[in-house]
Design a protein around this motif. Structure first.
Motif, mmCIF file in Angstrom:
data_model
loop_
_atom_site.group_PDB
_atom_site.id
_atom_site.type_symbol
_atom_site.label_atom_id
_atom_site.label_comp_id
_atom_site.label_asym_id
_atom_site.label_seq_id
_atom_site.Cartn_x
_atom_site.Cartn_y
_atom_site.Cartn_z
ATOM 1 N N LEU A 180 0.879 -1.161 0.000
ATOM 2 C CA LEU A 180 0.000 0.000 0.000
ATOM 3 C C LEU A 180 0.921 1.217 0.000
ATOM 4 N N VAL A 181 1.063 1.866 -1.140
ATOM 5 C CA VAL A 181 2.120 2.862 -1.341
ATOM 6 C C VAL A 181 1.541 4.275 -1.337
ATOM 7 N N GLY A 182 1.938 5.075 -0.357
ATOM 8 C CA GLY A 182 1.509 6.463 -0.294
ATOM 9 C C GLY A 182 0.008 6.626 -0.176
ATOM 10 N N VAL A 183 -0.648 5.759 0.595
ATOM 11 C CA VAL A 183 -2.103 5.764 0.665
ATOM 12 C C VAL A 183 -2.602 6.739 1.722
ATOM 13 N N GLY A 184 -3.881 7.063 1.626
ATOM 14 C CA GLY A 184 -4.533 7.897 2.616
ATOM 15 C C GLY A 184 -5.375 7.051 3.542
ATOM 16 N N ALA A 185 -5.450 7.468 4.810
ATOM 17 C CA ALA A 185 -6.266 6.772 5.806
ATOM 18 C C ALA A 185 -6.908 7.809 6.715
ATOM 19 N N ALA A 186 -8.004 7.421 7.356
ATOM 20 C CA ALA A 186 -8.701 8.317 8.269
ATOM 21 C C ALA A 186 -9.544 7.473 9.209
ATOM 22 N N PRO A 187 -9.896 8.013 10.382
ATOM 23 C CA PRO A 187 -10.786 7.272 11.292
ATOM 24 C C PRO A 187 -12.090 6.909 10.590
ATOM 25 N N ILE A 188 -12.580 5.693 10.854
ATOM 26 C CA ILE A 188 -13.788 5.187 10.199
ATOM 27 C C ILE A 188 -14.813 4.824 11.259
ATOM 28 N N GLY A 189 -16.011 5.387 11.147
ATOM 29 C CA GLY A 189 -17.047 5.127 12.130
ATOM 30 C C GLY A 189 -17.776 3.813 11.908
ATOM 31 N N ASN A 190 -18.031 3.443 10.664
ATOM 32 C CA ASN A 190 -18.768 2.227 10.356
ATOM 33 C C ASN A 190 -17.949 0.991 10.738
ATOM 34 N N ARG A 191 -18.481 0.158 11.600
ATOM 35 C CA ARG A 191 -17.706 -0.976 12.126
ATOM 36 C C ARG A 191 -17.276 -1.989 11.072
ATOM 37 N N PRO A 192 -18.185 -2.450 10.194
ATOM 38 C CA PRO A 192 -17.739 -3.404 9.168
ATOM 39 C C PRO A 192 -16.650 -2.822 8.264
ATOM 40 N N THR A 193 -16.818 -1.566 7.859
ATOM 41 C CA THR A 193 -15.804 -0.942 7.013
ATOM 42 C C THR A 193 -14.485 -0.841 7.749
ATOM 43 N N ARG A 194 -14.535 -0.418 9.005
ATOM 44 C CA ARG A 194 -13.311 -0.291 9.796
ATOM 45 C C ARG A 194 -12.605 -1.632 9.946
ATOM 46 N N ALA A 195 -13.359 -2.703 10.171
ATOM 47 C CA ALA A 195 -12.751 -4.028 10.327
ATOM 48 C C ALA A 195 -12.083 -4.485 9.029
ATOM 49 N N LEU A 196 -12.753 -4.282 7.886
ATOM 50 C CA LEU A 196 -12.177 -4.685 6.613
ATOM 51 C C LEU A 196 -10.900 -3.903 6.311
ATOM 52 N N VAL A 197 -10.923 -2.598 6.577
ATOM 53 C CA VAL A 197 -9.748 -1.765 6.335
ATOM 54 C C VAL A 197 -8.605 -2.157 7.264
ATOM 55 N N ARG A 198 -8.911 -2.384 8.517
ATOM 56 C CA ARG A 198 -7.862 -2.754 9.486
ATOM 57 C C ARG A 198 -7.175 -4.059 9.082
ATOM 58 N N TRP A 199 -7.959 -5.062 8.713
ATOM 59 C CA TRP A 199 -7.347 -6.338 8.348
ATOM 60 C C TRP A 199 -6.587 -6.254 7.026
ATOM 61 N N SER A 200 -7.061 -5.444 6.119
ATOM 62 C CA SER A 200 -6.325 -5.247 4.866
ATOM 63 C C SER A 200 -4.942 -4.677 5.153
ATOM 64 N N ALA A 201 -4.899 -3.650 5.986
ATOM 65 C CA ALA A 201 -3.622 -3.023 6.310
ATOM 66 C C ALA A 201 -2.698 -3.990 7.038
#
Length: 408
Positions: free
Chosen positions: A139-160
């Motif tokens: 993941l090269v030079g990507v943007g990230a931000a706090p995520i309120g939606n739980r399913p979205t946050r879980a998918l993003v966290r595990w991807s990272a």
């Protein structure tokens, strides 16, 4: 030797100029430092990517209506089946590569409306496939931000967590991933990849259809973020009304205004402003790349813009810029480039206050141009370091060979 097989992945070729600009920067890096690499893409708009960048490309989703609202039983069934088919399609594609790069983009954020089973799900499939099949995913030079939606946050966290390599385009992105439970101790922060793109000459061969001395206003189909769905239309109406009033005030001062976009979905906003202001002093540019945006902005006296990569283009060519900021990433970018004072909230556009900020921007134009020139030199130097680190992490054999060739 068999050439290293590199895949690029993301919503590329889908109409967002910023995403395609990030891809262009990564392809420039690969062609300069790893010309032997065989590159192809798994992306949203494969035909566009192949035509523009000359690399083979495969459609990201099996189901062609992935990003259309599914209201009928057949469409819902198609989407559901597509999620299952994409597990195997993604794994099969990843397996054919030594390295997969996700080039920039806000893939770890939800600052715009986002469904968890859309791109976040696709990103998880990519990173999980890479881990299972021992393909390096970066993941090269990507943007990230706090995520309120739980399913979205879980998918993003595990991807990272599953990615082999991560770097971010600002400190806030790294902090957001740390707060989501990702170990970021080895992750680096560098300027956005678009700062690595070539800057078009100010007096290039292309003639703009507007005289010099105008103001560029970059607009956006802005409806708030993922947590603003209930207020989306109200936010959009307020943004459009405030921006239109600001353009009308510029015209009343006798200023020429050039409207710019950054995604094909922004076209209705341009049309609405042109219809509301109805003046020959207001024109709209047709842009197909970040290079087109930079050409437009280099010829302007000043820029007021909303989209993140509109801001980058203006800052990169050294034009004094005021941000209609819709997320922390815009504020961070402006601060990094020395223009933190010139931010205005996109959710609450106050045309009178915006006009005051704009006049202050123009009053300090000369010193701001000098500041931007200095900050751009620094950004270029940091990106050179970024690409060197990327080669070390993803192409260790090539990096060793390069070092050996340089040794006496």
């Amino acid at each position: 030797m068999t050439p290293v097989r590199v895949g690029v992945f993301g919503l590329l070729g889908s109409g967002n100029l910023g995403n395609d600009g990030s891809l262009e920067a990564v392809l420039g890096y690969l062609r300069a430092r790893h010309p032997e690499a065989a590159v192809d893409a798994l992306c949203g708009g494969p035909e566009t990517v192949t035509a523009r960048f000359g690399i083979p490309a495969t459609r990201l989703h099996w189901y062609r209506g992935e990003y259309r609202t599914a209201s009928r039983a057949g469409a819902i069934a198609g989407k559901g089946l597509g999620k299952l088919v994409d597990v195997f399609r993604t794994a099969s594609w990843v397996r054919r590569h030594d390295v997969v790069i996700v080039p920039g983009m806000g893939v770890l954020e939800a600052t715009l409306p986002l469904r968890p089973w859309g791109f976040p799900y696709s990103l998880l499939l990519l990173c999980a496939s890479g881990r299972l099949l021992r393909t390096r995913v970066a993941l090269v030079g990507v943007g990230a931000a706090p995520i309120g939606n739980r399913p979205t946050r879980a998918l993003v966290r595990w991807s990272a967590r599953l990615a082999t390599y991560r770097s971010y385009r600002d400190t806030q992105s790294r902090d957001a991933m740390r707060e989501m439970g990702v170990d970021t101790a080895r992750d680096e922060v560098h300027p956005d990849l678009a700062f690595a793109l070539p800057t078009p000459p100010v007096n290039g061969p292309d003639k703009l259809s507007v005289p010099p001395g105008h103001v560029c206003v970059g607009v956006m189909a802005f409806h708030g973020g993922d947590d603003d769905r209930a207020r989306a239309e109200e936010i959009h109406r307020r943004y459009l009304d405030g921006t239109t009033r600001f353009v009308r005030a510029l015209v009343a001062d006798g200023r020429r205004v050039r409207l710019l976009t950054g995604d094909r979905c922004d076209a209705p906003v341009v049309a609405a402003i042109l219809d509301a202001v109805d003046s020959p002093l207001v024109t709209a540019a047709e842009v197909a790349s970040l290079a087109d945006l930079m050409t437009e902005m280099a010829a302007a006296d000043s820029v007021v813009a909303t989209r993140y990569h509109n801001l980058i283009c203006a800052l990169k060519v050294g034009t004094p810029t005021l941000a209609l900021s819709y997320a922390a990433k815009s504020d961070a970018l402006m601060d990094r480039m020395g223009l933190a004072t010139y931010c205005h909230p996109a959710r609450e556009v106050d045309a009178d206050r915006l006009l005051d900020q704009f006049r202050a921007l123009e009053k300090h134009s000369a010193e701001l141009r000098q500041t931007l020139a200095e900050r751009n030199v620094t950004a270029a130097r940091h990106l050179e370091h970024h690409f060197t680190a990327l080669t070390t992490a993803l192409f260790p054999t090539a990096d060793h060979a390069h070092t050996s060739r340089k040794a006496p």
